[in-house]
Design an enzyme around this catalytic site. Structure first.
Site, mmCIF file in Angstrom:
data_model
loop_
_atom_site.group_PDB
_atom_site.id
_atom_site.type_symbol
_atom_site.label_atom_id
_atom_site.label_comp_id
_atom_site.label_asym_id
_atom_site.label_seq_id
_atom_site.Cartn_x
_atom_site.Cartn_y
_atom_site.Cartn_z
ATOM 1 N N ARG A 25 0.813 -1.220 0.000
ATOM 2 C CA ARG A 25 0.000 0.000 0.000
ATOM 3 C C ARG A 25 0.848 1.272 0.000
ATOM 4 O O ARG A 25 0.333 2.367 -0.242
ATOM 5 C CB ARG A 25 -0.945 -0.005 1.209
ATOM 6 C CG ARG A 25 -2.171 -0.894 1.017
ATOM 7 C CD ARG A 25 -3.094 -0.827 2.206
ATOM 8 N NE ARG A 25 -2.610 -1.626 3.312
ATOM 9 C CZ ARG A 25 -3.166 -1.650 4.526
ATOM 10 N NH1 ARG A 25 -4.207 -0.876 4.792
ATOM 11 N NH2 ARG A 25 -2.676 -2.412 5.474
ATOM 12 N N THR A 88 1.503 -12.803 11.285
ATOM 13 C CA THR A 88 2.345 -12.328 12.396
ATOM 14 C C THR A 88 2.822 -13.466 13.290
ATOM 15 O O THR A 88 3.947 -13.441 13.798
ATOM 16 C CB THR A 88 1.583 -11.300 13.234
ATOM 17 O OG1 THR A 88 0.310 -11.859 13.628
ATOM 18 C CG2 THR A 88 1.342 -10.014 12.449
#
Length: 467
Positions: A25, A88
């Site tokens: 992004r 994660t």
């Protein structure tokens, strides 16, 4: 699972920095965590805030662009590679080679959270250790919690689980307390639980918050520490958030300096790096950008739209609409307007560098001055030297740089070229318009220009020729 986790050897402290994300992004070829906030890569801010925590080890999880991160951080951390971006939980598991089976507290932070402070991290770890918790999550309260993982508590107010936004029910989406992505874990519990998490979720990833669920199922103590400063936990995922982080940190840095006795006339339009040191009674005017390891001493005055990087500015010195880079400026020095002090220059006390003067890799001794339109490169000037307007030290022969030496009390007339290597001895004069190619003796006058010749009636002849 061994229920002895968390009760022993809590003095050891470790940290894992999650910095493997591509950051699509950001729309950038630059690795995400290397985007800069207040003149420093985001991940470097994180490393700097971890240093006061007295950690036994720091491990940074890198992926795409690993070499560029290593080049930035060098030996400030150890590294592990997450080759595939599987979440994660999977990222932290990559640190097992360093941390598995060690006892103590492991702090997990993200490399794209440049606003986190060591004070908040210290408070989180202290709370975790005081409560003898097995897991503690840093949380915050937001009116609009959309997009964040929600903290789900049980009827006793204890943390039950963290639900990611995409997996949350409609009722869970109404929760205002959110996960900031910062955790403290009992290290042994962490790496045992990571072996048990699955990717059965909307993203198909291994979520680190699932460790909390496993800990609860095994009756371990899961706590939350809520910060009242959500801005600190801002994660930077795009250029909009990057600009927000820049603004927040800019304000934070400027406020610290102002409370310490620095006058910043327009804080919203003054940019100061996080490593800059500024003494009391310095005045900084709008549009200035001060970066690197710059040190500005008392009563200095930084004028409008000046740029200073990795330099020392002495007491009572004035930098007026000028650029100073990797150089040292003494006390009571006046630079500018529109001067450029390039790297490896030293201006000693009471020097004056005026408008449109460029100095590069030169030493200028006390009370010397170059007031306007001058280039001093690879030069060594003594005391009380006067450099006339338009003077150039001709330092480059097309292959090598050469040195010009101008000794004490010398006077260089306007529009002179000093072709290096050359020495102007003590007290010597160089006549205006001269091109000097040989050393000038002490107290001599050197004239190196063609004799003037006036041709009477030349213009009339020229005009007749044009007709």
């Amino acid at each position: 699972m061994d229920k002895d986790f968390g009760g022993k050897s809590m003095s050891n402290r470790y940290a894992v920095i999650l910095a493997a994300g591509i950051g699509s992004r950001m729309k950038s070829k630059l690795y995400k965590v290397l985007h800069r906030v207040c003149d420093k890569p985001m991940v470097q801010h994180v490393i700097d805030q971890l240093k006061p925590l007295n950690l036994n080890d720091t491990i940074t999880v890198v992926g795409y662009g690993a070499e560029s991160v290593k080049e930035q951080l060098q030996d400030q951390t150890n590294y592990v590679i997450q080759e595939k971006q599987l979440g994660t939980g999977h990222a932290v598991q990559m640190a097992a080679s360093y941390l598995e089976n060690k006892r103590g507290t492991t702090l997990v932070v993200c490399g794209d959270t440049p606003l986190l402070t060591s004070e908040t991290l210290q408070q989180l770890m202290a709370h975790h250790e005081k409560e003898q918790a097995h897991v503690t999550v840093l949380t915050a309260i937001l009116n609009d919690s959309s997009g964040y993982g929600r903290i789900v508590r049980n009827s006793q107010g204890e943390v039950e689980k963290i639900v990611e936004d995409k997996d949350a029910s409609e009722e869970e989406k109404l929760i205002k307390e959110i996960n900031t992505g910062v955790y403290c874990f009992d290290n042994e519990l962490l790496f045992n639980a990571l072996k048990r998490i699955t990717n059965d979720n909307a993203q198909g990833e291994y979520y680190l918050p699932d460790v909390l669920t496993i800990a609860k199922e095994d009756n371990y103590k899961v706590m939350a520490y809520s910060t009242d400063n959500f801005e600190e936990t801002l994660g930077v995922n795009d250029r909009v958030a990057l600009a927000q982080a820049e603004k927040i940190m800019q304000k934070r840095i400027n406020e610290v300096h102002m409370r310490n006795g620095v006058t910043i006339i327009d804080p919203e339009n003054t940019y100061i790096g996080s490593d800059v040191q500024i003494a009391q009674d310095v005045i900084i005017e709008p549009g200035s950008k001060i970066t690197g390891n710059t040190v500005i001493n008392s009563f200095a005055h930084i004028g409008l739209n000046s740029e200073i990087d990795n330099s020392v500015i002495g007491e009572y010195s004035v930098i007026k609409q000028s650029v100073v880079v990797n150089s040292t400026v003494g006390d009571h020095v006046h630079v500018g307007p529109f001067a450029h002090i390039r790297p490896d220059s030293e201006l000693k006390n009471h020097v004056k560098i005026g408008n449109f003067v460029e100095v590069k890799k030169s030493v200028i001794d006390e009370h010397s001055k170059a007031s306007h339109l001058t280039y001093l490169g690879d030069a060594e000037l003594g005391k009380n030297v006067n450099i006339g307007c338009g003077t150039i030290t001709v330092n480059y022969d097309g292959a090598k740089k050469h040195k010009t030496v101008i000794e004490d009390d010398a006077f260089i007339g306007c529009n002179s070229n000093l072709v290096a290597p050359v020495t102007i001895k003590k007290g010597a004069y160089v006549a205006a318009g001269s091109t000097i190619t040989k050393d000038v003796p002490e107290k001599a006058l050197s004239i190196a220009r063609a004799r003037q010749e006036n041709k009477e009636g030349y213009v009339e002849k020229l005009n007749r020729h044009k007709k």
